[in-house]
Design a protein around this motif. Sequence first.
Motif, mmCIF file in Angstrom:
data_model
loop_
_atom_site.group_PDB
_atom_site.id
_atom_site.type_symbol
_atom_site.label_atom_id
_atom_site.label_comp_id
_atom_site.label_asym_id
_atom_site.label_seq_id
_atom_site.Cartn_x
_atom_site.Cartn_y
_atom_site.Cartn_z
ATOM 1 N N LEU A 57 66.722 69.499 28.690
ATOM 2 C CA LEU A 57 66.025 69.242 29.952
ATOM 3 C C LEU A 57 64.634 69.871 29.954
ATOM 4 C CD1 LEU A 57 68.872 69.626 32.604
ATOM 5 C CD2 LEU A 57 67.749 67.537 31.840
ATOM 6 N N LEU A 58 64.520 71.069 29.404
ATOM 7 C CA LEU A 58 63.217 71.735 29.313
ATOM 8 C C LEU A 58 62.259 70.939 28.418
ATOM 9 C CD1 LEU A 58 61.530 74.202 30.100
ATOM 10 C CD2 LEU A 58 62.389 75.318 28.036
ATOM 11 N N MET A 59 62.759 70.441 27.283
ATOM 12 C CA MET A 59 61.918 69.629 26.396
ATOM 13 C C MET A 59 61.465 68.359 27.108
ATOM 14 S SD MET A 59 63.450 69.864 22.502
ATOM 15 C CE MET A 59 64.975 69.062 22.919
ATOM 16 N N PHE A 60 62.378 67.736 27.858
ATOM 17 C CA PHE A 60 62.006 66.527 28.592
ATOM 18 C C PHE A 60 60.889 66.826 29.582
ATOM 19 C CE2 PHE A 60 62.556 63.675 32.265
ATOM 20 C CZ PHE A 60 62.280 62.464 31.641
ATOM 21 N N ALA A 61 61.009 67.934 30.315
ATOM 22 C CA ALA A 61 59.978 68.306 31.281
ATOM 23 C C ALA A 61 58.638 68.566 30.594
ATOM 24 C CB ALA A 61 60.420 69.531 32.074
ATOM 25 N N VAL A 62 58.680 69.260 29.468
ATOM 26 C CA VAL A 62 57.444 69.569 28.737
ATOM 27 C C VAL A 62 56.804 68.296 28.180
ATOM 28 C CG1 VAL A 62 56.534 70.719 26.673
ATOM 29 C CG2 VAL A 62 58.072 71.938 28.216
ATOM 30 N N PHE A 63 57.622 67.439 27.567
ATOM 31 C CA PHE A 63 57.077 66.197 27.008
ATOM 32 C C PHE A 63 56.518 65.298 28.109
ATOM 33 C CE2 PHE A 63 60.134 66.540 23.174
ATOM 34 C CZ PHE A 63 59.205 67.319 22.492
ATOM 35 N N ALA A 64 57.205 65.225 29.247
ATOM 36 C CA ALA A 64 56.727 64.391 30.353
ATOM 37 C C ALA A 64 55.420 64.943 30.914
ATOM 38 C CB ALA A 64 57.783 64.296 31.441
ATOM 39 N N ALA A 65 55.316 66.265 31.034
ATOM 40 C CA ALA A 65 54.080 66.874 31.544
ATOM 41 C C ALA A 65 52.941 66.731 30.536
ATOM 42 C CB ALA A 65 54.320 68.346 31.865
ATOM 43 N N ALA A 66 53.250 66.785 29.254
ATOM 44 C CA ALA A 66 52.210 66.642 28.228
ATOM 45 C C ALA A 66 51.714 65.201 28.153
ATOM 46 C CB ALA A 66 52.744 67.087 26.873
ATOM 47 N N ALA A 67 52.523 64.265 28.607
ATOM 48 C CA ALA A 67 52.122 62.863 28.550
ATOM 49 C C ALA A 67 50.981 62.557 29.524
ATOM 50 C CB ALA A 67 53.321 61.962 28.848
ATOM 51 N N VAL A 68 50.872 63.320 30.600
ATOM 52 C CA VAL A 68 49.833 63.055 31.602
ATOM 53 C C VAL A 68 48.423 63.186 31.016
ATOM 54 C CG1 VAL A 68 48.863 63.817 33.806
ATOM 55 C CG2 VAL A 68 51.334 63.602 33.532
ATOM 56 N N PRO A 69 48.068 64.295 30.353
ATOM 57 C CA PRO A 69 46.723 64.368 29.773
ATOM 58 C C PRO A 69 46.494 63.320 28.686
ATOM 59 C CG PRO A 69 47.830 66.506 29.587
ATOM 60 C CD PRO A 69 48.781 65.552 30.205
ATOM 61 N N VAL A 70 47.546 63.011 27.927
ATOM 62 C CA VAL A 70 47.401 61.974 26.897
ATOM 63 C C VAL A 70 47.086 60.644 27.552
ATOM 64 C CG1 VAL A 70 48.649 60.672 25.127
ATOM 65 C CG2 VAL A 70 48.869 63.149 25.240
ATOM 66 N N TRP A 71 47.805 60.327 28.633
ATOM 67 C CA TRP A 71 47.575 59.073 29.353
ATOM 68 C C TRP A 71 46.169 59.028 29.938
ATOM 69 C CZ3 TRP A 71 49.045 58.119 34.992
ATOM 70 C CH2 TRP A 71 48.775 56.815 35.348
ATOM 71 N N LEU A 72 45.709 60.131 30.529
ATOM 72 C CA LEU A 72 44.368 60.165 31.106
ATOM 73 C C LEU A 72 43.296 59.978 30.032
ATOM 74 C CD1 LEU A 72 44.731 63.039 33.718
ATOM 75 C CD2 LEU A 72 44.602 60.576 34.139
#
Length: 148
Positions: A57-72
């Motif tokens: 669950l922690l990895m999912f949260a980290v990967f999902a949060a890291a996706a935001v700057p990549v998307w931007l």
Amino acid sequence: MSEMFYTLGTWNWLIFGVILMALELLAPGVFLFWLGLAALLVGLVSFVLLPAWQMQLLMFAVFAAAAVPVWLRLARSNGAGTLSHPFLNRRADALVGRVFTLEKPIIDGSGTVRIDDTVWRVAGPDTPAGSRVRIVRADGANLTVAAA
């Protein structure tokens, strides 16, 4: 409920990621795509490391949060590509400064010129057909010309 967390496994994350990416087709906006990608990454990492459900669950949260700057960053780089086509959806403005041959003479300030496969209405001083004219201004579908 806690038993569900204990049974989180690699295949569950992979299936969850594919479902999220498929839902993106129904609700476009690119948000679910990045969550699906995060779930797929957790599934792939779980194949190798076999982490506890809390870590998953922690990895999912980290990967999902890291996706935001990549998307931007990707969105910004794609937006810059439209600057390479400044006359997109403003075709008449791209014609200003170019020289063409009159198809029909300009009589009483109005005539036509053929540009590629389109006949454009032009305004300017009276000029015979076949004369070369330079486009000096574009106003919608009307072009203003001067002798070249």
